[in-house]
Design a protein around this motif. Structure first.
Motif, PDB file in Angstrom:
ATOM      1  N   VAL A 166       0.839  -1.190   0.000  1.00  0.00           N
ATOM      2  CA  VAL A 166       0.000   0.000   0.000  1.00  0.00           C
ATOM      3  C   VAL A 166       0.876   1.243   0.000  1.00  0.00           C
ATOM      4  O   VAL A 166       1.768   1.390   0.834  1.00  0.00           O
ATOM      5  CB  VAL A 166      -0.926   0.022   1.239  1.00  0.00           C
ATOM      6  N   LEU A 167       0.640   2.117  -0.969  1.00  0.00           N
ATOM      7  CA  LEU A 167       1.228   3.454  -0.981  1.00  0.00           C
ATOM      8  C   LEU A 167       0.265   4.320  -0.184  1.00  0.00           C
ATOM      9  O   LEU A 167      -0.858   4.574  -0.612  1.00  0.00           O
ATOM     10  CB  LEU A 167       1.363   3.950  -2.422  1.00  0.00           C
ATOM     11  N   PHE A 168       0.684   4.736   1.017  1.00  0.00           N
ATOM     12  CA  PHE A 168      -0.221   5.305   2.012  1.00  0.00           C
ATOM     13  C   PHE A 168       0.094   6.778   2.234  1.00  0.00           C
ATOM     14  O   PHE A 168       1.231   7.141   2.534  1.00  0.00           O
ATOM     15  CB  PHE A 168      -0.060   4.532   3.323  1.00  0.00           C
ATOM     16  N   LEU A 169      -0.915   7.639   2.068  1.00  0.00           N
ATOM     17  CA  LEU A 169      -0.755   9.080   2.233  1.00  0.00           C
ATOM     18  C   LEU A 169      -1.738   9.578   3.279  1.00  0.00           C
ATOM     19  O   LEU A 169      -2.924   9.260   3.224  1.00  0.00           O
ATOM     20  CB  LEU A 169      -1.043   9.827   0.922  1.00  0.00           C
ATOM     21  N   TYR A 170      -1.256  10.368   4.230  1.00  0.00           N
ATOM     22  CA  TYR A 170      -2.139  11.035   5.183  1.00  0.00           C
ATOM     23  C   TYR A 170      -2.338  12.456   4.697  1.00  0.00           C
ATOM     24  O   TYR A 170      -1.375  13.151   4.366  1.00  0.00           O
ATOM     25  CB  TYR A 170      -1.517  11.037   6.579  1.00  0.00           C
ATOM     26  N   ILE A 171      -3.597  12.902   4.612  1.00  0.00           N
ATOM     27  CA  ILE A 171      -3.916  14.191   3.996  1.00  0.00           C
ATOM     28  C   ILE A 171      -4.684  15.076   4.974  1.00  0.00           C
ATOM     29  O   ILE A 171      -5.575  14.610   5.677  1.00  0.00           O
ATOM     30  CB  ILE A 171      -4.780  13.984   2.733  1.00  0.00           C
ATOM     31  N   ASN A 172      -4.313  16.330   5.013  1.00  0.00           N
ATOM     32  CA  ASN A 172      -5.119  17.327   5.714  1.00  0.00           C
ATOM     33  C   ASN A 172      -5.933  18.100   4.683  1.00  0.00           C
ATOM     34  O   ASN A 172      -5.382  18.594   3.702  1.00  0.00           O
ATOM     35  CB  ASN A 172      -4.225  18.313   6.480  1.00  0.00           C
ATOM     36  N   PHE A 173      -7.233  18.191   4.901  1.00  0.00           N
ATOM     37  CA  PHE A 173      -8.117  18.950   4.027  1.00  0.00           C
ATOM     38  C   PHE A 173      -8.504  20.246   4.734  1.00  0.00           C
ATOM     39  O   PHE A 173      -8.835  20.224   5.912  1.00  0.00           O
ATOM     40  CB  PHE A 173      -9.428  18.202   3.778  1.00  0.00           C
ATOM     41  N   THR A 174      -8.476  21.331   4.035  1.00  0.00           N
ATOM     42  CA  THR A 174      -9.070  22.562   4.549  1.00  0.00           C
ATOM     43  C   THR A 174     -10.001  23.105   3.478  1.00  0.00           C
ATOM     44  O   THR A 174      -9.563  23.425   2.379  1.00  0.00           O
ATOM     45  CB  THR A 174      -8.000  23.620   4.894  1.00  0.00           C
ATOM     46  N   VAL A 175     -11.287  23.138   3.792  1.00  0.00           N
ATOM     47  CA  VAL A 175     -12.293  23.680   2.890  1.00  0.00           C
ATOM     48  C   VAL A 175     -13.087  24.720   3.670  1.00  0.00           C
ATOM     49  O   VAL A 175     -13.785  24.373   4.632  1.00  0.00           O
ATOM     50  CB  VAL A 175     -13.253  22.587   2.371  1.00  0.00           C
ATOM     51  N   LEU A 176     -12.943  25.972   3.297  1.00  0.00           N
ATOM     52  CA  LEU A 176     -13.715  27.031   3.948  1.00  0.00           C
ATOM     53  C   LEU A 176     -13.595  26.972   5.471  1.00  0.00           C
ATOM     54  O   LEU A 176     -14.589  26.949   6.184  1.00  0.00           O
ATOM     55  CB  LEU A 176     -15.196  26.911   3.559  1.00  0.00           C
ATOM     56  N   GLU A 177     -12.388  26.898   5.941  1.00  0.00           N
ATOM     57  CA  GLU A 177     -12.090  26.862   7.368  1.00  0.00           C
ATOM     58  C   GLU A 177     -12.595  25.604   8.062  1.00  0.00           C
ATOM     59  O   GLU A 177     -12.628  25.528   9.285  1.00  0.00           O
ATOM     60  CB  GLU A 177     -12.643  28.106   8.077  1.00  0.00           C
ATOM     61  N   ARG A 178     -13.009  24.610   7.282  1.00  0.00           N
ATOM     62  CA  ARG A 178     -13.334  23.306   7.883  1.00  0.00           C
ATOM     63  C   ARG A 178     -12.069  22.460   7.869  1.00  0.00           C
ATOM     64  O   ARG A 178     -11.414  22.354   6.838  1.00  0.00           O
ATOM     65  CB  ARG A 178     -14.409  22.583   7.068  1.00  0.00           C
ATOM     66  N   ASN A 179     -11.742  21.861   8.959  1.00  0.00           N
ATOM     67  CA  ASN A 179     -10.585  20.971   9.004  1.00  0.00           C
ATOM     68  C   ASN A 179     -11.072  19.532   8.875  1.00  0.00           C
ATOM     69  O   ASN A 179     -11.690  18.983   9.781  1.00  0.00           O
ATOM     70  CB  ASN A 179      -9.797  21.160  10.302  1.00  0.00           C
ATOM     71  N   TYR A 183      -7.329  10.242   3.998  1.00  0.00           N
ATOM     72  CA  TYR A 183      -6.192   9.431   3.568  1.00  0.00           C
ATOM     73  C   TYR A 183      -6.391   9.021   2.117  1.00  0.00           C
ATOM     74  O   TYR A 183      -7.516   8.846   1.659  1.00  0.00           O
ATOM     75  CB  TYR A 183      -6.080   8.158   4.427  1.00  0.00           C
ATOM     76  N   ILE A 184      -5.286   8.887   1.403  1.00  0.00           N
ATOM     77  CA  ILE A 184      -5.325   8.238   0.099  1.00  0.00           C
ATOM     78  C   ILE A 184      -4.442   7.002   0.201  1.00  0.00           C
ATOM     79  O   ILE A 184      -3.316   7.071   0.717  1.00  0.00           O
ATOM     80  CB  ILE A 184      -4.808   9.151  -1.027  1.00  0.00           C
ATOM     81  N   ALA A 185      -4.948   5.891  -0.246  1.00  0.00           N
ATOM     82  CA  ALA A 185      -4.176   4.654  -0.259  1.00  0.00           C
ATOM     83  C   ALA A 185      -4.254   4.051  -1.653  1.00  0.00           C
ATOM     84  O   ALA A 185      -5.319   4.008  -2.259  1.00  0.00           O
ATOM     85  CB  ALA A 185      -4.717   3.665   0.773  1.00  0.00           C
ATOM     86  N   MET A 186      -3.112   3.627  -2.156  1.00  0.00           N
ATOM     87  CA  MET A 186      -3.059   2.953  -3.459  1.00  0.00           C
ATOM     88  C   MET A 186      -2.479   1.564  -3.237  1.00  0.00           C
ATOM     89  O   MET A 186      -1.320   1.421  -2.857  1.00  0.00           O
ATOM     90  CB  MET A 186      -2.186   3.741  -4.439  1.00  0.00           C
ATOM     91  N   MET A 187      -3.307   0.558  -3.433  1.00  0.00           N
ATOM     92  CA  MET A 187      -2.883  -0.820  -3.229  1.00  0.00           C
ATOM     93  C   MET A 187      -2.377  -1.393  -4.545  1.00  0.00           C
ATOM     94  O   MET A 187      -3.098  -1.407  -5.539  1.00  0.00           O
ATOM     95  CB  MET A 187      -4.040  -1.647  -2.671  1.00  0.00           C
ATOM     96  N   MET A 188      -1.137  -1.858  -4.519  1.00  0.00           N
ATOM     97  CA  MET A 188      -0.516  -2.389  -5.732  1.00  0.00           C
ATOM     98  C   MET A 188       0.202  -3.694  -5.423  1.00  0.00           C
ATOM     99  O   MET A 188       0.658  -3.906  -4.290  1.00  0.00           O
ATOM    100  CB  MET A 188       0.472  -1.374  -6.306  1.00  0.00           C
ATOM    101  N   ASP A 189       0.330  -4.547  -6.439  1.00  0.00           N
ATOM    102  CA  ASP A 189       1.100  -5.767  -6.240  1.00  0.00           C
ATOM    103  C   ASP A 189       2.580  -5.476  -6.472  1.00  0.00           C
ATOM    104  O   ASP A 189       2.969  -4.369  -6.854  1.00  0.00           O
ATOM    105  CB  ASP A 189       0.586  -6.901  -7.141  1.00  0.00           C
ATOM    106  N   MET A 190       3.412  -6.475  -6.216  1.00  0.00           N
ATOM    107  CA  MET A 190       4.864  -6.273  -6.287  1.00  0.00           C
ATOM    108  C   MET A 190       5.342  -5.873  -7.682  1.00  0.00           C
ATOM    109  O   MET A 190       6.157  -4.957  -7.808  1.00  0.00           O
ATOM    110  CB  MET A 190       5.585  -7.553  -5.820  1.00  0.00           C
TER     111      MET A 190
END
Length: 213
Positions: A166-179, A183-190
């Motif tokens: 898994v290519l694992f990304l933790y993301i912070n979203f800010t939309v109109l002062e909303r926090n 996460y985005i995860a991309m599951m791939m084989d070898m």
């Protein structure tokens, strides 16, 4: 970084982080057009981990149920991409996307459609940019929304192989002062991750003006 026999050099890790960050920035721009408001997405970290570790990472951060938008992608490298939110964040995202113009009942009714569209915009924006930068086209499937815990989300697909990472990304979203966190995860084989590593090497070589070894 070495996971499951896939080793990324420090330079390859930096290149991967740069490519992902540009992809997420493009996704933020696409989402901004959709909601008509300022959107900021930041990616503090990019990791390649096992499915079990990805589920553990989510479990350590999130105790509640999760909502995910999943799309398959195929090309030089293939797999499944997921945009993941804590369930209590999902309605806030829908409200942001719909401009706070719906009643609470309508927000609930629109949740799945709005999440599908948001996931499609973010995942397509991110993956299409990565594909363009690495000069390899990718095709994307129709988004599907599902719910569950971390272990449910990362259950292996028989067609994807049991050794998937898994290519694992933790993301912070800010939309109109909303926090909003996600996460985005991309599951791939070898083989797909090995291809991605090769493409990162070619990308680096082009940037520094040297032929890949």
């Amino acid at each position: 970084m070495i996971v499951g026999g896939i080793e990324l050099t420090e330079l390859e890790q930096d290149a991967l982080t740069e490519v992902v960050n540009i992809g997420v920035s493009r996704a933020a721009a696409a989402l901004r057009k959709m909601v008509g408001k300022q959107v900021l997405l930041s990616v503090p970290a990019v990791e390649i981990v096992t499915r079990e570790r990805a589920a553990t990472l989510l479990g350590e951060r999130e105790s509640d149920e999760l909502v995910a938008v999943r799309q398959s992608f195929a090309g030089a490298f293939s797999g499944r991409a997921m945009l993941i939110f804590p369930e209590d964040n999902s309605l806030d995202l829908v409200r942001a996307v719909t401009g706070d113009e719906l009643s609470p009942e309508e927000v609930v009714e629109m949740e799945e459609e709005a999440l599908s569209e948001t996931g499609n915009v973010i995942l397509n924006g991110c993956l299409a940019t990565m594909a363009n930068m690495l000069k390899r086209p990718l095709t994307m499937s129709i988004p599907v929304v599902f719910r569950g815990g971390g272990s449910d989300l990362f259950n292996p697909d028989p067609e994807a192989g049991e050794d998937g990472l898994v290519l694992f990304l933790y993301i912070n979203f800010t939309v109109l002062e909303r926090n909003l966190r996600g996460y985005i995860a991309m599951m791939m084989d070898m083989p797909s991750l090995a291809t991605l590593k090769d493409l990162l090497g070619q990308f680096i070589a082009e940037v520094v003006g040297e032929a890949p070894q």
